[in-house]
Design a protein around this motif. Structure first.
Motif, PDB file in Angstrom:
ATOM      1  N   GLY A 303       1.018  -1.329  -0.078  1.00  0.00           N
ATOM      2  CA  GLY A 303      -0.140   0.150   0.202  1.00  0.00           C
ATOM      3  C   GLY A 303       0.527   1.089  -0.397  1.00  0.00           C
ATOM      4  O   GLY A 303       0.430   2.374   0.699  1.00  0.00           O
ATOM      5  N   ILE A 304       2.298   0.710  -0.296  1.00  0.00           N
ATOM      6  CA  ILE A 304       3.286   2.418  -0.415  1.00  0.00           C
ATOM      7  C   ILE A 304       3.049   2.961  -1.473  1.00  0.00           C
ATOM      8  O   ILE A 304       3.012   1.901  -2.656  1.00  0.00           O
ATOM      9  N   LEU A 305       2.506   4.183  -1.930  1.00  0.00           N
ATOM     10  CA  LEU A 305       2.444   4.859  -3.779  1.00  0.00           C
ATOM     11  C   LEU A 305       4.236   5.228  -3.752  1.00  0.00           C
ATOM     12  O   LEU A 305       4.745   6.156  -3.489  1.00  0.00           O
ATOM     13  N   VAL A 306       4.361   5.061  -4.784  1.00  0.00           N
ATOM     14  CA  VAL A 306       5.216   5.214  -5.722  1.00  0.00           C
ATOM     15  C   VAL A 306       5.408   6.097  -6.714  1.00  0.00           C
ATOM     16  O   VAL A 306       4.686   6.101  -7.423  1.00  0.00           O
ATOM     17  N   HIS A 307       5.911   7.460  -6.589  1.00  0.00           N
ATOM     18  CA  HIS A 307       5.401   8.554  -7.286  1.00  0.00           C
ATOM     19  C   HIS A 307       6.570   8.393  -8.942  1.00  0.00           C
ATOM     20  O   HIS A 307       6.102   9.548  -9.587  1.00  0.00           O
ATOM     21  N   ARG A 308       7.854   8.269  -7.929  1.00  0.00           N
ATOM     22  CA  ARG A 308       8.907   8.633  -9.117  1.00  0.00           C
ATOM     23  C   ARG A 308      10.170   6.956  -9.486  1.00  0.00           C
ATOM     24  O   ARG A 308       9.705   6.598  -7.745  1.00  0.00           O
ATOM     25  N   VAL A 309       9.760   6.441 -10.205  1.00  0.00           N
ATOM     26  CA  VAL A 309      11.013   5.702  -9.884  1.00  0.00           C
ATOM     27  C   VAL A 309      12.617   5.919 -10.875  1.00  0.00           C
ATOM     28  O   VAL A 309      12.333   6.036 -12.150  1.00  0.00           O
ATOM     29  N   LEU A 310      13.238   5.623  -9.803  1.00  0.00           N
ATOM     30  CA  LEU A 310      15.284   6.114 -10.804  1.00  0.00           C
ATOM     31  C   LEU A 310      15.407   4.299 -10.520  1.00  0.00           C
ATOM     32  O   LEU A 310      15.736   3.833  -9.962  1.00  0.00           O
ATOM     33  N   SER A 311      16.142   4.225 -12.174  1.00  0.00           N
ATOM     34  CA  SER A 311      17.185   2.776 -11.824  1.00  0.00           C
ATOM     35  C   SER A 311      18.348   2.920 -12.635  1.00  0.00           C
ATOM     36  O   SER A 311      18.227   3.943 -12.842  1.00  0.00           O
ATOM     37  N   GLY A 312      19.411   2.729 -12.085  1.00  0.00           N
ATOM     38  CA  GLY A 312      20.934   2.535 -12.427  1.00  0.00           C
ATOM     39  C   GLY A 312      22.034   2.648 -12.003  1.00  0.00           C
ATOM     40  O   GLY A 312      21.909   2.520 -10.905  1.00  0.00           O
ATOM     41  N   SER A 313      22.806   2.865 -12.046  1.00  0.00           N
ATOM     42  CA  SER A 313      24.019   3.033 -11.474  1.00  0.00           C
ATOM     43  C   SER A 313      24.358   4.340 -10.911  1.00  0.00           C
ATOM     44  O   SER A 313      24.760   5.737 -11.847  1.00  0.00           O
ATOM     45  N   PHE A 314      24.232   4.610  -9.389  1.00  0.00           N
ATOM     46  CA  PHE A 314      24.202   6.072  -8.943  1.00  0.00           C
ATOM     47  C   PHE A 314      25.063   6.438  -8.331  1.00  0.00           C
ATOM     48  O   PHE A 314      26.485   6.967  -7.925  1.00  0.00           O
ATOM     49  N   MET A 315      25.709   5.242  -7.180  1.00  0.00           N
ATOM     50  CA  MET A 315      26.982   5.207  -6.078  1.00  0.00           C
ATOM     51  C   MET A 315      27.212   3.136  -6.173  1.00  0.00           C
ATOM     52  O   MET A 315      26.774   2.746  -5.269  1.00  0.00           O
ATOM     53  N   THR A 316      28.552   3.381  -7.055  1.00  0.00           N
ATOM     54  CA  THR A 316      29.236   2.053  -7.083  1.00  0.00           C
ATOM     55  C   THR A 316      29.679   1.575  -6.010  1.00  0.00           C
ATOM     56  O   THR A 316      30.231   2.429  -5.364  1.00  0.00           O
ATOM     57  N   SER A 317      29.638   0.812  -5.713  1.00  0.00           N
ATOM     58  CA  SER A 317      31.296  -0.142  -5.024  1.00  0.00           C
ATOM     59  C   SER A 317      32.252  -0.991  -6.226  1.00  0.00           C
ATOM     60  O   SER A 317      32.318  -2.087  -6.320  1.00  0.00           O
ATOM     61  N   LEU A 318      32.797   0.309  -7.043  1.00  0.00           N
ATOM     62  CA  LEU A 318      33.846  -0.369  -7.839  1.00  0.00           C
ATOM     63  C   LEU A 318      33.103  -1.979  -8.823  1.00  0.00           C
ATOM     64  O   LEU A 318      32.126  -1.059  -9.594  1.00  0.00           O
ATOM     65  N   ASN A 319      33.206  -2.378  -8.841  1.00  0.00           N
ATOM     66  CA  ASN A 319      32.634  -4.192  -9.436  1.00  0.00           C
ATOM     67  C   ASN A 319      31.743  -5.149  -8.607  1.00  0.00           C
ATOM     68  O   ASN A 319      31.459  -6.066  -9.213  1.00  0.00           O
ATOM     69  N   MET A 320      31.335  -4.451  -7.051  1.00  0.00           N
ATOM     70  CA  MET A 320      30.582  -5.370  -6.629  1.00  0.00           C
ATOM     71  C   MET A 320      29.182  -5.922  -6.928  1.00  0.00           C
ATOM     72  O   MET A 320      28.569  -4.782  -7.457  1.00  0.00           O
ATOM     73  N   PRO A 321      29.113  -7.229  -7.207  1.00  0.00           N
ATOM     74  CA  PRO A 321      27.662  -7.919  -7.582  1.00  0.00           C
ATOM     75  C   PRO A 321      26.802  -7.573  -6.473  1.00  0.00           C
ATOM     76  O   PRO A 321      26.884  -8.445  -5.608  1.00  0.00           O
ATOM     77  N   GLY A 322      25.939  -6.081  -6.727  1.00  0.00           N
ATOM     78  CA  GLY A 322      25.004  -6.283  -5.513  1.00  0.00           C
ATOM     79  C   GLY A 322      23.782  -5.308  -6.220  1.00  0.00           C
ATOM     80  O   GLY A 322      24.365  -4.149  -7.054  1.00  0.00           O
ATOM     81  N   PHE A 323      22.708  -4.938  -5.241  1.00  0.00           N
ATOM     82  CA  PHE A 323      22.143  -3.841  -5.741  1.00  0.00           C
ATOM     83  C   PHE A 323      21.648  -3.059  -4.332  1.00  0.00           C
ATOM     84  O   PHE A 323      22.113  -4.132  -3.332  1.00  0.00           O
ATOM     85  N   SER A 324      21.113  -2.012  -4.454  1.00  0.00           N
ATOM     86  CA  SER A 324      20.526  -0.987  -2.988  1.00  0.00           C
ATOM     87  C   SER A 324      19.379  -0.822  -3.205  1.00  0.00           C
ATOM     88  O   SER A 324      18.927  -0.039  -4.303  1.00  0.00           O
ATOM     89  N   ILE A 325      18.640  -0.857  -2.731  1.00  0.00           N
ATOM     90  CA  ILE A 325      17.243  -0.364  -2.637  1.00  0.00           C
ATOM     91  C   ILE A 325      17.276   1.588  -1.870  1.00  0.00           C
ATOM     92  O   ILE A 325      17.589   1.346  -0.335  1.00  0.00           O
ATOM     93  N   THR A 326      16.043   2.334  -2.286  1.00  0.00           N
ATOM     94  CA  THR A 326      16.565   3.754  -1.834  1.00  0.00           C
ATOM     95  C   THR A 326      15.050   3.809  -1.506  1.00  0.00           C
ATOM     96  O   THR A 326      14.168   4.225  -2.652  1.00  0.00           O
ATOM     97  N   LEU A 327      14.440   4.388  -0.579  1.00  0.00           N
ATOM     98  CA  LEU A 327      13.485   4.988  -0.298  1.00  0.00           C
ATOM     99  C   LEU A 327      13.155   5.830   0.293  1.00  0.00           C
ATOM    100  O   LEU A 327      13.594   7.001   0.561  1.00  0.00           O
TER     101      LEU A 327
END
Length: 582
Positions: A303-327
């Motif tokens: 039930g959380i309303l999402v107003h915008r979605v951004l996706s891509g490389s914004f703040m990496t850790s070199l070549n770390m195989p991983g992702f992060s979720i920001t709200l």
């Protein structure tokens, strides 16, 4: 899994400056201070508040690639995972000096806070008249660090910092005052939360080769962007639909005394957010898309309303195989700021290489889908073209499908899928000898949809051409003669040659197909046995043929020839034709 230890560089010690020089080639409006590893807008408007950021390198595009109109005025870069020193930062403050003031935004890491803070105080000591014109914002958005653990040092700064840059930078670019820019940066920093998850650590160029600290089946939740360990591991690696809810629990909890950082209401329809999915450096765009879809769906379920979605490389850790979720939790009714204001600042166009495109409207609940294409059903024709013996036709097709399936893995898994699909069409009555054109069209559809890839396209083009030729012969004749079959096959091969450069011998399925069609044509369709033998010989010959087309032509030709491996597509044609013969 193993850590990727190899890199493209001149030498580790020059990598940061080499990268900054490349960035300035991408964005010629930037000026580089090589001595202090600082980039800034050379012609920045002195009548507008400046934003300065920085920290260790290795998090690209953060921080330097966000320098540009509408986001940052300058960025000070340290070595990989190491804060720049105070003198570098002090020079950065001088380089972005202006008439309205400067806001410094840093991630909450001890080195960054100390060195940027020291530089601010040194600058104020040298320029006392400007002491009040430099303000300091610290972003700590990592929810993996609990309140007890971070009671003194606070939470680490992660990808949520980029949203602070963008919102504050847009307000500054619009002419906001120093206090206005500072206040909205503080608000954004206080209302953003991030959690990361990784398959493994990254490797720092110039250091000893790293060994994996996770088992092949393990993942780690809460990994930091400097190879810091997370707060827990999961094994086996769960599917996204099981992993994502666990990550969202950390971000949105209102009952966990250690991690209730943001004032989520927890009632459906009351919480509104901006969602940012960040690639930590080593995740494919394919996977990232699936992650975005899963997170968005899970937020909707809550039930959380999402107003915008951004996706891509914004703040990496070199070549770390991983992702992060920001709200980013958007303002409540009693907030100083409003949701329309925050969204307008986020949506304002930015002229910086690192900023990713995003839609300036909320995502839909479900993607808009086209109606399924109508399946080719058994055609209702007044005078369909028939096989001489319809029962034998069906038996031959069924026999060929079963032979292809039995020949796996010598052929390929895709051929097995196609064989199953044709058998299904047979059982549904869409392929039989009473309507040859409809049957061939159905086979072409199976080749396209079930097989896919190059082989599927080649088969589908061939069978579509065969159907066209049979259709032209349908009028005036109830059954098809061997000679008519031969002419139709020759026409289909000609049609296929329109779309592929492969000609025998090419080590592709074209070799046995052409041998069969051409041999059959010489007998006007009467000598099927000789045509099948010719096709079998051509398929066998692919073991000794140099690859001239297909994937093998690029890298594998010599090895396959040495090991005398037949082309799978050619072998599939051989198997089908021999089975049709019975």
């Amino acid at each position: 899994m193993s850590v990727q230890n190899k890199h493209f560089l001149n030498k580790p010690s020059s990598l940061v400056l080499d990268s900054l020089r490349g960035l300035c080639a991408v964005n010629p409006k930037l000026v580089l201070d090589e001595q202090n590893k600082t980039v800034y807008i050379g012609s920045h408007d002195r009548s507008k508040v400046a934003l300065l950021c920085g920290g260790g390198s290795g998090h690209e595009p953060a921080h330097a690639s966000f320098v540009g109109q509408g986001i940052l005025t300058g960025a000070v870069c340290g070595n990989v995972f190491a804060s720049p020193n105070a003198s570098q930062v002090r020079r950065g403050i001088e380089l972005v000096d202006n008439d309205k003031g400067t806001v410094i935004i840093v991630k909450n890491y001890t080195g960054d806070v100390l060195n940027f803070g020291l530089a601010k105080e040194q600058y104020a000591a040298v320029h006392p008249e400007k002491a009040e014109q430099v303000k300091f914002v610290i972003v700590g958005d990592d929810v993996a660090v609990g309140k007890t653990q971070g009671s003194i040092v606070g939470r680490r700064g992660l990808a949520g910092t980029v949203l602070v840059y963008k919102i504050a930078g847009a307000l500054a670019n619009g002419g906001g005052s120093l206090d206005e820019v500072y206040n909205i940066a503080q608000w954004a920093a206080s209302n953003v939360a991030t959690v990361g998850v990784g398959l493994d650590h990254c490797h720092v160029p110039g250091t000893a080769p790293a060994a994996s600290h996770l088992d092949a089946s393990e993942i780690e939740i809460g990994m930091g962007i400097h190879n810091e360990s997370g707060n827990r591991r999961l094994s086996p690696n769960p599917p996204l639909h099981e992993l994502v809810p666990q990550l969202l629990d950390l971000l949105t909890s209102t009952t966990d005394p250690e991690r209730s950082f943001l004032p989520f209401q927890g009632e459906k329809g009351t919480d509104e957010v901006v969602l940012l999915i960040n690639n930590l450096g080593g995740i494919s765009e394919l996977e990232l898309g699936a992650i975005v879809g899963e997170v968005h769906g899970a937020l909707r379920t809550r039930g959380i309303l999402v107003h915008r979605v951004l996706s891509g490389s914004f703040m990496t850790s070199l070549n770390m195989p991983g992702f992060s979720i920001t709200l980013l939790l958007l303002p409540s009714k009693d907030s100083t700021f409003t949701t329309p204001l925050v969204l307008s600042l986020l949506d304002e166009q930015a002229n910086a290489p690192g900023w990713k495109w995003h839609s300036r409207s909320p995502p839909t609940a479900q993607p808009e889908l086209t109606k399924p294409a109508p399946q080719i059903e058994k055609r209702a024709s007044e005078s369909p073209l028939k096989a001489v013996e319809t029962a034998s036709f069906k038996e031959a097709v069924e026999r060929a499908c079963k032979a292809v399936i039995a020949a796996e893995p010598e052929i390929t898994r895709m051929d097995t899928i196609a064989g199953d699909a044709v058998l299904k069409k047979l059982s549904e009555g869409n392929i039989d000898g009473s309507d040859l054109v409809g049957s061939v069209i159905a086979v072409a559809q199976v080749a396209e949809e079930a097989m896919g890839g190059t082989s599927g396209a080649l088969y589908s083009i061939f069978f579509s051409g065969l159907a066209q030729s049979l259709q032209s012969q349908a009028s005036g004749s109830a059954t098809i003669t061997p000679e008519a079959w031969s002419k139709a096959l020759t026409s289909a091969l000609t049609k296929l040659y329109t779309y592929t450069r492969a000609r025998p011998p090419s080590r592709t399925l074209v070799d046995p197909l052409a041998a069969f069609v051409e041999t059959l044509a010489r007998s006007s369709g009467s000598d099927y046995l000789s045509a099948v033998k010719a096709a079998a010989s051509a398929a066998e010959a692919t073991k000794d043929v140099d690859a001239k087309a297909g994937r093998s032509a690029y890298v594998e030709g010599d090895r396959l020839k040495q090991e005398r491996v037949a082309d799978p597509g050619a072998w599939g044609v051989k198997t089908i034709l021999e089975s049709l013969l019975g």
